[in-house]
Design an enzyme around this catalytic site. Structure first.
Site, mmCIF file in Angstrom:
data_model
loop_
_atom_site.group_PDB
_atom_site.id
_atom_site.type_symbol
_atom_site.label_atom_id
_atom_site.label_comp_id
_atom_site.label_asym_id
_atom_site.label_seq_id
_atom_site.Cartn_x
_atom_site.Cartn_y
_atom_site.Cartn_z
ATOM 1 N N THR A 24 -62.706 -5.208 -25.435
ATOM 2 C CA THR A 24 -62.065 -6.188 -24.544
ATOM 3 C C THR A 24 -61.129 -5.451 -23.582
ATOM 4 O O THR A 24 -60.258 -6.066 -22.980
ATOM 5 C CB THR A 24 -61.245 -7.219 -25.342
ATOM 6 N N SER A 25 -61.305 -4.109 -23.460
ATOM 7 C CA SER A 25 -60.373 -3.348 -22.613
ATOM 8 C C SER A 25 -60.953 -3.179 -21.209
ATOM 9 O O SER A 25 -60.763 -4.063 -20.363
ATOM 10 C CB SER A 25 -60.045 -2.003 -23.268
ATOM 11 N N ARG A 26 -61.668 -2.112 -20.964
ATOM 12 C CA ARG A 26 -62.372 -1.924 -19.695
ATOM 13 C C ARG A 26 -63.733 -1.336 -19.999
ATOM 14 O O ARG A 26 -63.864 -0.474 -20.887
ATOM 15 C CB ARG A 26 -61.586 -0.980 -18.769
ATOM 16 N N GLU A 76 -69.093 -4.178 -13.657
ATOM 17 C CA GLU A 76 -69.032 -5.647 -13.574
ATOM 18 C C GLU A 76 -69.310 -6.116 -12.157
ATOM 19 O O GLU A 76 -68.850 -5.471 -11.213
ATOM 20 C CB GLU A 76 -67.639 -6.123 -14.007
ATOM 21 N N HIS A 115 -66.005 -11.255 -19.205
ATOM 22 C CA HIS A 115 -64.616 -10.836 -18.960
ATOM 23 C C HIS A 115 -63.651 -12.030 -19.004
ATOM 24 O O HIS A 115 -63.042 -12.392 -17.990
ATOM 25 C CB HIS A 115 -64.491 -10.079 -17.627
HETATM 26 C C1 GLV Z 1 -57.638 -8.339 -17.853
HETATM 27 O O1 GLV Z 1 -58.589 -7.682 -18.079
HETATM 28 C C2 GLV Z 1 -56.329 -7.832 -17.466
HETATM 29 O O2 GLV Z 1 -56.163 -6.601 -17.349
HETATM 30 O O3 GLV Z 1 -55.449 -8.656 -17.254
#
Ligand code: GLV
Length: 329
Positions: free
Chosen positions: A237-239, A268, A286
């Site tokens: 869930t990071s990048r 993305e 995302h």
């Molecule tokens: C979401 O990915 C954020 O960095 O806020």
């Protein structure tokens, strides 16, 4: 007439826009329901005092140069700022702010949603039911992997990593984490700090919570994926650029990894074509911070940050002050 000319690159929750009206007397906004192209971004941000933007807007040196004669602040409505060349911005006199903290718990919730969905094959099970293939209980149907009592490996022990660890206690999990710095919060939970390769070799579930930097780009490469425990589950869930997607797809297809849960992608919104046909990967668009409450808090914080810099007030969320500004190196 508004004191400052500010631009909002895309519609954000109304509460944030209300802050801009109240604090700055108004704003201009992208009225299209899509992200701006690079040319549109340059055209619309040129000549503004400040810009409130999203992680889909890329402010590289060329875009910044076009804005630099007037712009004093770019307020990113996101925690990550890898979409902005922050050092170049600072050198050009543009402060950069972000929205940390307010999305921590919501993003940790999504990491857990992906972890559970990947372990228990929820995406695949849902597709199965909707396709009319559920014809009765079957002792061998959709056998997944247990989550409770297993080992969770947290890569990146900042706010979100720690919040993911906190949730693991309800599942009686052992926690390993790796980070350059120890985490007092994870240490207090009895988590063990170790090196990345050690964590990958021992964790049944690996959840990624590092910012995207030169050091973390492709940190989970083919070699590291090969070192992961056989049957492990990877959650990101990071990048997207932290993981080599082609290598991940190979490990999922070949069975070395049991499953993965992904919210972010290398390019993305493109998804690597090798991931799409795989049943054992849960794909989300995302949405880590995408709850109504959190997106509203992020919009308000981003608007507050923008107004604070323009009005010369202190803001805690300065990623990099403009060169020569108070707090600058
Ligand atoms: C979401 O990915 C954020 O960095 O806020």
């Amino acid at each position: 007439m508004a004191e400052f000319d500010v631009y909002v690159t895309r519609r954000i929750p109304e509460a944030g826009l209300e802050v801009l009206r109240r604090e700055l007397g108004g704003f201009s906004i992208n009225s299209l329901d899509r992200a701006l192209s690079r040319a549109e971004l340059i055209e619309n941000c040129r000549g503004r005092d400040g810009v409130l933007c999203l992680l889909t807007d890329r402010f590289d040196r060329e875009v910044l140069t076009a804005m630099a004669s007037r712009c004093r602040v770019i307020s990113n409505c996101a925690a990550g700022t890898d979409n902005i060349a922050v050092d170049d911005a600072a050198a050009m006199g543009i402060a950069v702010t972000n929205t940390p903290g307010v999305l921590t718990e919501t993003t940790a919730d999504l990491a857990w949603a992906l972890l559970l969905a990947a372990a228990r094959r929820i995406g695949e099970a849902e597709r199965f039911v909707r396709a009319g293939r559920f014809v009765g209980w079957d002792p061998m149907l959709m056998l997944g992997t247990d989550v409770h009592s297993k080992t969770l490996g947290i890569v990146g022990a900042g706010r979100i990593g720690a919040a993911v660890g906190r949730r693991a206690s309800g599942f009686s999990m052992r926690i390993l984490y790796c980070d350059e710095r120890p985490s007092a919060e994870l240490d207090a939970m009895g988590a063990e700090r170790c090196g990345l390769d050690d964590l990958l070799a021992r964790a049944d579930f690996v959840s990624l919570h590092v910012p995207l930097t030169g050091k973390t780009r492709r940190m989970i490469n083919r070699d590291r994926i090969a070192r992961m425990k056989s049957g492990a589950v990877l959650v990101n869930t990071s990048r997207g650029q932290v993981v080599d997607e082609a290598a991940l797809a190979d490990a999922l297809r070949g069975g070395h990894l049991a499953a993965a849960g992904l919210d972010v992608y290398e390019e993305e919104p493109k998804i690597h074509p090798a991931l799409l046909p795989l049943e054992n990967v849960v794909l989300a668009p995302h949405i880590g911070s995408a709850s109504r409450e959190t997106r509203e808090r992020m919009a308000v914080m981003a608007a507050d940050n923008l107004a604070a810099v323009l009005k010369g007030r202190h803001t805690l969320n300065l990623v990099r002050p403009a060169a020569g500004a108070p707090g600058a190196l």
